[in-house]
Design a protein around this motif. Structure first.
Motif, PDB file in Angstrom:
ATOM      1  N   VAL A  11       0.963  -1.125  -0.010  1.00  0.00           N
ATOM      2  CA  VAL A  11       0.050  -0.073  -0.009  1.00  0.00           C
ATOM      3  C   VAL A  11       0.956   1.239  -0.024  1.00  0.00           C
ATOM      4  CG1 VAL A  11      -1.711   1.393   1.375  1.00  0.00           C
ATOM      5  CG2 VAL A  11      -2.042  -1.100   1.001  1.00  0.00           C
ATOM      6  N   ASP A  12       1.873   1.372   0.747  1.00  0.00           N
ATOM      7  CA  ASP A  12       2.773   2.492   0.963  1.00  0.00           C
ATOM      8  C   ASP A  12       3.667   2.680  -0.302  1.00  0.00           C
ATOM      9  OD1 ASP A  12       1.895   2.914   3.445  1.00  0.00           O
ATOM     10  OD2 ASP A  12       3.640   1.910   4.419  1.00  0.00           O
ATOM     11  N   ALA A  13       3.566   1.554  -1.159  1.00  0.00           N
ATOM     12  CA  ALA A  13       4.463   1.609  -2.527  1.00  0.00           C
ATOM     13  C   ALA A  13       3.612   1.886  -3.407  1.00  0.00           C
ATOM     14  CB  ALA A  13       5.246   0.314  -2.798  1.00  0.00           C
ATOM     15  N   GLY A  14       2.310   2.221  -3.140  1.00  0.00           N
ATOM     16  CA  GLY A  14       1.153   2.608  -4.103  1.00  0.00           C
ATOM     17  C   GLY A  14       1.064   1.574  -5.040  1.00  0.00           C
ATOM     18  N   GLN A  15       1.352   0.193  -4.860  1.00  0.00           N
ATOM     19  CA  GLN A  15       1.181  -0.797  -5.559  1.00  0.00           C
ATOM     20  C   GLN A  15      -0.217  -1.323  -5.524  1.00  0.00           C
ATOM     21  OE1 GLN A  15       4.748  -2.734  -4.978  1.00  0.00           O
ATOM     22  NE2 GLN A  15       5.389  -2.586  -6.972  1.00  0.00           N
ATOM     23  N   LEU A  16      -0.691  -1.412  -4.252  1.00  0.00           N
ATOM     24  CA  LEU A  16      -1.996  -2.022  -3.823  1.00  0.00           C
ATOM     25  C   LEU A  16      -3.034  -1.111  -3.013  1.00  0.00           C
ATOM     26  CD1 LEU A  16      -3.255  -4.832  -3.478  1.00  0.00           C
ATOM     27  CD2 LEU A  16      -2.081  -5.045  -1.203  1.00  0.00           C
ATOM     28  N   LYS A  17      -4.202  -1.306  -3.485  1.00  0.00           N
ATOM     29  CA  LYS A  17      -5.302  -0.705  -2.833  1.00  0.00           C
ATOM     30  C   LYS A  17      -6.231  -1.861  -2.212  1.00  0.00           C
ATOM     31  CE  LYS A  17      -8.906   0.937  -4.997  1.00  0.00           C
ATOM     32  NZ  LYS A  17      -9.615   2.068  -5.738  1.00  0.00           N
ATOM     33  N   VAL A  18      -6.585  -1.758  -0.844  1.00  0.00           N
ATOM     34  CA  VAL A  18      -7.382  -2.639  -0.276  1.00  0.00           C
ATOM     35  C   VAL A  18      -8.719  -2.017  -0.008  1.00  0.00           C
ATOM     36  CG1 VAL A  18      -7.436  -4.041   1.659  1.00  0.00           C
ATOM     37  CG2 VAL A  18      -5.222  -3.446   1.001  1.00  0.00           C
ATOM     38  N   VAL A  55       1.117  -8.948  -6.946  1.00  0.00           N
ATOM     39  CA  VAL A  55       0.977  -7.829  -7.035  1.00  0.00           C
ATOM     40  C   VAL A  55       1.926  -6.848  -7.754  1.00  0.00           C
ATOM     41  CG1 VAL A  55       0.994  -5.546  -5.735  1.00  0.00           C
ATOM     42  CG2 VAL A  55      -0.410  -7.689  -4.879  1.00  0.00           C
ATOM     43  N   GLU A  56       3.409  -7.529  -7.333  1.00  0.00           N
ATOM     44  CA  GLU A  56       4.371  -6.815  -8.336  1.00  0.00           C
ATOM     45  C   GLU A  56       4.338  -7.050  -9.680  1.00  0.00           C
ATOM     46  OE1 GLU A  56       7.750  -8.239  -5.909  1.00  0.00           O
ATOM     47  OE2 GLU A  56       7.757  -6.278  -4.726  1.00  0.00           O
ATOM     48  N   ALA A  57       3.855  -8.297 -10.091  1.00  0.00           N
ATOM     49  CA  ALA A  57       3.803  -8.777 -11.315  1.00  0.00           C
ATOM     50  C   ALA A  57       2.853  -8.062 -11.859  1.00  0.00           C
ATOM     51  CB  ALA A  57       3.661 -10.460 -11.494  1.00  0.00           C
ATOM     52  N   GLU A  58       1.450  -7.640 -11.352  1.00  0.00           N
ATOM     53  CA  GLU A  58       0.427  -7.181 -11.933  1.00  0.00           C
ATOM     54  C   GLU A  58       0.966  -5.646 -12.354  1.00  0.00           C
ATOM     55  OE1 GLU A  58      -3.954  -7.940 -11.326  1.00  0.00           O
ATOM     56  OE2 GLU A  58      -3.350  -6.308  -9.658  1.00  0.00           O
ATOM     57  N   ASN A  59       1.680  -5.225 -11.290  1.00  0.00           N
ATOM     58  CA  ASN A  59       1.954  -3.774 -11.646  1.00  0.00           C
ATOM     59  C   ASN A  59       3.094  -3.577 -12.805  1.00  0.00           C
ATOM     60  OD1 ASN A  59       1.199  -1.550  -9.299  1.00  0.00           O
ATOM     61  ND2 ASN A  59       0.937  -3.460  -8.489  1.00  0.00           N
ATOM     62  N   LYS A  60       3.700  -4.630 -13.054  1.00  0.00           N
ATOM     63  CA  LYS A  60       4.803  -4.359 -14.159  1.00  0.00           C
ATOM     64  C   LYS A  60       4.014  -4.736 -15.491  1.00  0.00           C
ATOM     65  CE  LYS A  60       8.693  -5.940 -11.295  1.00  0.00           C
ATOM     66  NZ  LYS A  60       9.659  -7.183 -11.224  1.00  0.00           N
ATOM     67  N   GLY A  61       2.833  -5.314 -15.422  1.00  0.00           N
ATOM     68  CA  GLY A  61       2.325  -5.744 -16.485  1.00  0.00           C
ATOM     69  C   GLY A  61       1.566  -4.610 -17.282  1.00  0.00           C
TER      70      GLY A  61
END
Length: 258
Positions: free
Chosen positions: A119-126, A252-258
């Protein structure tokens, strides 16, 4: 027998017949009164039972006759989700949870740091969806009261911190300690700046009770029958026995790179 005697006996029989008719009429009236009284009693009892059932239903639902008041910033259909994280995050995690649920507490303890990092990295919203499953199963109102208090914390911009405090201080599942508003307000003292008159009023008034009931109804209609239910990409990853915090981070990281 003289005519006089015959007339006397006939008069006596007539009087006896009249008396018997009077007794029959009186008995008929008595029976009618008994039947009428019985019907009145049955109807009165039915009315009392109806009132008690209605009151019990209200108590079970938290007596939520008031309007649905969504907490500040609630999103999604019907404004039933409390969002945590940046709107621009590519990945979304949907968590159906109950603050009385031991499995929810275990999940939070295991995944909290990883989720917060993403969340802090801006990659995930809950998106947190608060429900009252344990109240339904075990009785009581702790799930409802705690969810309302969490929604009140959202109004104050303190949802995440208070959310964590509730799980850190979760009572045993059979202990409905969260049903006590004073306990929820006491726990708010562990979150800096939360225990204010506005928060206390929100908790004591049950400002968001109807909203919590509506959120739980959405759970029922969506087929979610256990907590926690954690959805990522439409799949319940909590049910995946191979899932770990590290694997969730990879997804999550894979989805953000896609």
């Amino acid at each position: 027998m003289s005519e006089k005697n015959r007339d006397g006996k006939r008069t006596a029989r007539e009087r006896l017949a009249v008396e018997r008719e009077k007794q029959k009429a009186a008995e008929k009236r008595r029976r009618a009164l008994i039947v009428g009284a019985s019907v009145v009693c049955v109807l009165a009892l039915a009315a009392v039972i109806g009132v008690l059932a209605a009151n019990a239903s209200k108590e079970k639902k938290g007596d939520t006759a008031g309007p649905v008041v969504s907490p500040s910033g609630a999103t999604g259909k019907g404004a039933l989700a409390i969002p945590v994280g940046k709107d621009g995050a590519k990945s979304t995690l949907t968590v159906w949870e109950d603050f009385r649920c031991p499995a929810c507490q275990s999940y939070e303890a295991k995944y909290r740091s990883t989720i917060q990092e993403l969340v802090d990295a801006g990659q995930l919203k809950v998106e947190y969806r608060l429900v009252t499953l344990i109240d339904e199963i075990a009785g009581g109102s702790g799930s409802l009261r705690a969810a309302n208090a969490a929604a009140c914390a959202q109004d104050a911009g303190k949802f995440t911190a208070y959310h964590d405090v509730l799980y850190e201080n979760q009572p045993q599942e059979a202990d409905d300690a969260f049903a006590d508003n004073s306990k929820l307000i006491e726990l708010a003292g562990k979150v800096e700046g939360l225990d204010t008159p506005a928060f206390q009023k929100c908790v004591n008034d049950g400002t968001h009770d109807s909203w919590v009931v509506k959120s739980n109804a959405a759970r029922q209609s969506s087929g979610v029958n256990s907590t926690p239910t954690v959805l990522f990409g439409g799949k319940n990853i909590y049910a995946d026995q191979t899932m770990t915090p590290a694997k969730l981070k990879q997804l999550v990281e894979a989805e953000n790179k896609g």
